[in-house]
Design a protein around this motif. Structure first.
Motif, PDB file in Angstrom:
ATOM      1  N   ASP A  89       0.836  -1.204   0.000  1.00 31.49           N
ATOM      2  CA  ASP A  89       0.000   0.000   0.000  1.00 31.49           C
ATOM      3  C   ASP A  89       0.870   1.252   0.000  1.00 31.49           C
ATOM      4  O   ASP A  89       0.575   2.225  -0.707  1.00 31.49           O
ATOM      5  N   ARG A  93       1.294   4.349  -3.135  1.00 27.90           N
ATOM      6  CA  ARG A  93       1.192   5.803  -2.971  1.00 27.90           C
ATOM      7  C   ARG A  93       2.309   6.509  -3.723  1.00 27.90           C
ATOM      8  O   ARG A  93       2.115   7.605  -4.249  1.00 27.90           O
ATOM      9  N   ASP A  97      -0.637   6.728  -7.018  1.00 29.89           N
ATOM     10  CA  ASP A  97      -1.240   7.960  -6.499  1.00 29.89           C
ATOM     11  C   ASP A  97      -0.550   9.198  -7.052  1.00 29.89           C
ATOM     12  O   ASP A  97      -1.204  10.180  -7.410  1.00 29.89           O
ATOM     13  N   ARG A 160     -10.718   8.239  -4.132  1.00 24.83           N
ATOM     14  CA  ARG A 160      -9.859   7.825  -3.022  1.00 24.83           C
ATOM     15  C   ARG A 160     -10.117   6.371  -2.659  1.00 24.83           C
ATOM     16  O   ARG A 160      -9.183   5.610  -2.393  1.00 24.83           O
ATOM     17  N   GLN A 163      -8.334   4.221  -5.145  1.00 26.19           N
ATOM     18  CA  GLN A 163      -6.890   4.165  -4.928  1.00 26.19           C
ATOM     19  C   GLN A 163      -6.553   3.310  -3.716  1.00 26.19           C
ATOM     20  O   GLN A 163      -5.524   2.625  -3.695  1.00 26.19           O
ATOM     21  N   GLU A 164      -7.409   3.337  -2.701  1.00 26.32           N
ATOM     22  CA  GLU A 164      -7.172   2.473  -1.541  1.00 26.32           C
ATOM     23  C   GLU A 164      -7.275   1.000  -1.940  1.00 26.32           C
ATOM     24  O   GLU A 164      -6.509   0.160  -1.454  1.00 26.32           O
ATOM     25  N   ARG A 283      -4.313  10.748  -0.064  1.00 25.68           N
ATOM     26  CA  ARG A 283      -3.535   9.576   0.360  1.00 25.68           C
ATOM     27  C   ARG A 283      -2.057   9.917   0.496  1.00 25.68           C
ATOM     28  O   ARG A 283      -1.372   9.419   1.381  1.00 25.68           O
ATOM     29  N   GLU A 286      -1.646  11.950   3.644  1.00 25.94           N
ATOM     30  CA  GLU A 286      -1.776  11.128   4.847  1.00 25.94           C
ATOM     31  C   GLU A 286      -0.411  10.640   5.318  1.00 25.94           C
ATOM     32  O   GLU A 286      -0.132  10.606   6.526  1.00 25.94           O
TER      33      GLU A 286
END
Length: 560
Positions: A89, A93, A97, A160, A163-164, A283, A286
């Motif tokens: 994950d 990003r 992302d 979002r 993308q998660e 993201r 974050e």
């Protein structure tokens, strides 16, 4: 700036067309207007090309700077953050992302500004031509645009979520690839393929939701534009027939309407793309919002605000090199790992940590390295609490070999120089000789530049272990932390490594975690851990007599 100038050139074209038509109708000179129109068209094309190049280059620059910033933060996060998050994950990003940010720049903000300028300019020009036609246009277009914008607001949330799901899929792939040999040997390939497939399907579903909403937005804009065009044709034809406006004015108005339509479509598309990019940006932010480790700043100031001096005692110094005093620690799930652990490591000595699995031995090394914050007690280096010392300077005085002995993809040279980038070939070969790896490396004509494969897959487990130890010895640490250094070694190489560690201990301290007691039987002191507590401290002979747990461990390994 190029976008604004390009917009001005576009706005000039309908006016020039109207002038040419008027000149034809009145019998005036047509050539000047035609030449002016050609110049404006060529200028607009050149400016548009320049704008697109700069826009793409800027977008790539945004992605580059974001990836650098994100990678810098990812590599500086506290170790506890890696325990809570999945590697795949985090990787997504940096990859997918940040890629969405490129689309946001190229199709979002700048085009949004240019579209607004062209749209406003077209509206002003249309108002000057005929107010009634403008009113019909604004009503028809306004309804469609308002509906499209309201629908686009949902895009950011859905983007979002998509993308998660992509991040979860990347994590599933990373998990499978990192253990592909175990999966293959366990006959679990089909199950893992199915697991990754489920993640891929979830990402597909989330992506389809975004696509469905984006597909809904486009027809709304098209209906509004077509309705406005038909209304202008009908009302404009009537007003031309009644003599309210001239044909040239109607042609100019229609051209301005086309100018309004194009940026209007771009406006809706850019707004939707912007919402998608903002979902990805959330993201990225974050991770950027997470507090990194500060290697050059002490965790807490020394008494009186003075800067603590980092010194390294030598053998025989009454102040121990390392001392743990009442150390307590537990992981975030609330499970206690260490309870009141206290012992000292004198400079130039060998200290071993032994005990059953789960006793907290590896956790002690992690706390000494500063990977986790202390919950109770203190760890002192030469009498100074390590929280008062710069973490980077302290780690520079320690070498650490993990239990899994990680080897980085690349060459033997790149692995050895990780902690000692200025080491010459002579030092590299000596470090390899100290751990018995010279013959292994010389098998290849490339020598130190031989590849080790991803995660050192081209080396055996024992060779990876010895390479990791050689890497730590190269940095010439005052304290060498070893977590199960002989776990993957055969009896011959274990004996060689034991001699190497004995020689290394002549000018540095060793703190060794060992299940195989034969590795540490001749240590200056052995600390026995059980259930997160120190239950005995002494030499091998002393502990055989005084510690039932140690005697049990030694008996099981035929050392008594």
């Amino acid at each position: 700036m190029l976008s604004l100038v390009s917009a001005a050139a576009a706005l000039a074209q309908p006016a020039l067309v109207g002038q040419v038509i008027g000149a034809v109708g009145s019998g005036g000179a047509v050539l000047p207007g035609v030449l002016a129109l050609v110049v404006v068209l060529v200028a607009a094309s050149v400016l548009g090309a320049g704008q697109q190049y700069l826009l793409q280059r800027t977008a790539e620059g945004v992605v580059l700077s974001t990836r650098r910033l994100l990678t810098d933060r990812l590599l500086r996060l506290p170790v506890a953050e890696y325990d809570r998050r999945r590697t795949g994950d985090l990787m997504s990003r940096v990859g997918s992302d940040t890629t969405l940010l490129r689309a946001t720049v190229t199709s979002g903000v700048v085009e949004l500004a240019g579209s607004v300028v062209v749209g406003v300019g077209a509206l002003v020009a249309m108002a000057l031509v005929d107010a009634w036609l403008l009113l019909v246009t604004v009503v028809a277009v306004g309804v469609g645009v308002t509906t499209a914008v309201l629908a686009s607001r949902r895009v950011r949330t859905l983007s979002r979520q998509a993308q998660e799901q992509v991040g979860a899929m990347s994590a599933a792939v990373e998990r499978a690839l990192s253990a592909v040999r175990t999966i293959r040997a366990s006959g679990a390939t089909e199950r893992e393929v199915a697991t990754v497939g489920v993640s891929a399907e979830r990402a597909f579903t989330a992506g389809v939701q975004v696509a469905r909403l984006q597909a809904l937005v486009s027809p709304l804009g098209s209906i509004a534009v077509q309705g406005a065009f038909l209304a202008v044709l009908g009302l404009g034809g009537y007003r031309v027939a009644t003599g309210s406006i001239a044909v040239a004015d109607l042609v100019s108005f229609i051209l301005y309407l086309f100018l309004l339509v194009m940026p209007l479509g771009q406006l809706i598309g850019s707004y939707t793309q912007l919402q998608t990019g903002l979902g990805a940006l959330a993201r990225v932010q974050e991770v950027l919002a997470l507090e990194p480790e500060h290697d050059d700043v002490p965790e807490r100031p020394a008494a009186g605000g003075a800067v603590a001096v980092l010194r390294t005692p030598r053998a025989g110094d009454p102040v121990p090199l390392l001392e743990l005093d009442g150390v307590g620690f537990g992981y975030p799930d609330g499970t206690p790992v260490l309870r009141g652990v206290s012992f000292a490591v004198p400079a130039g000595s060998r200290t071993a940590l032994v005990g059953p699995s789960g006793a907290g031995k590896s956790t002690v090394l992690a706390l000494v390295e500063g990977f986790y914050p202390l919950l109770e007690g203190s760890v002192r280096w030469a009498g100074t609490d390590v929280r008062e010392l710069p973490r980077a300077a302290l780690r520079a005085r320690m070498g650490y070999v993990e239990q899994e002995a990680p080897v980085l993809a690349g060459t033997v040279r790149e692995n050895l120089t990780l902690a000692a980038p200025d080491a010459g070939d002579d030092r590299l070969w000596q470090a390899l000789a100290d751990v018995g790896l010279t013959g292994v490396v010389r098998r290849s004509p490339r020598g130190l530049d031989v590849a080790v494969g991803d995660d050192g897959v081209l080396l055996s487990g024992g060779e990876r272990q010895r390479l990791a130890i050689a890497r730590s010895l190269l940095s010439r640490p005052a304290l060498l932390l070893l977590d199960e250094p002989t776990a993957s070694l055969d009896a011959r190489n274990e004996g060689l490594l034991r001699d190497t560690l004995a020689a290394a201990a002549a000018d540095r301290a060793l703190l060794v975690v060992a299940h195989r007691l034969s590795t540490v039987i001749d240590s200056d002191q052995i600390v026995v851990l059980d259930g997160g507590r120190v239950v005995a401290v002494g030499t091998h002979d002393e502990l055989v007599d005084s510690s039932p747990l140690y005697r049990e461990l030694a008996t099981a390994q035929l050392l008594v």
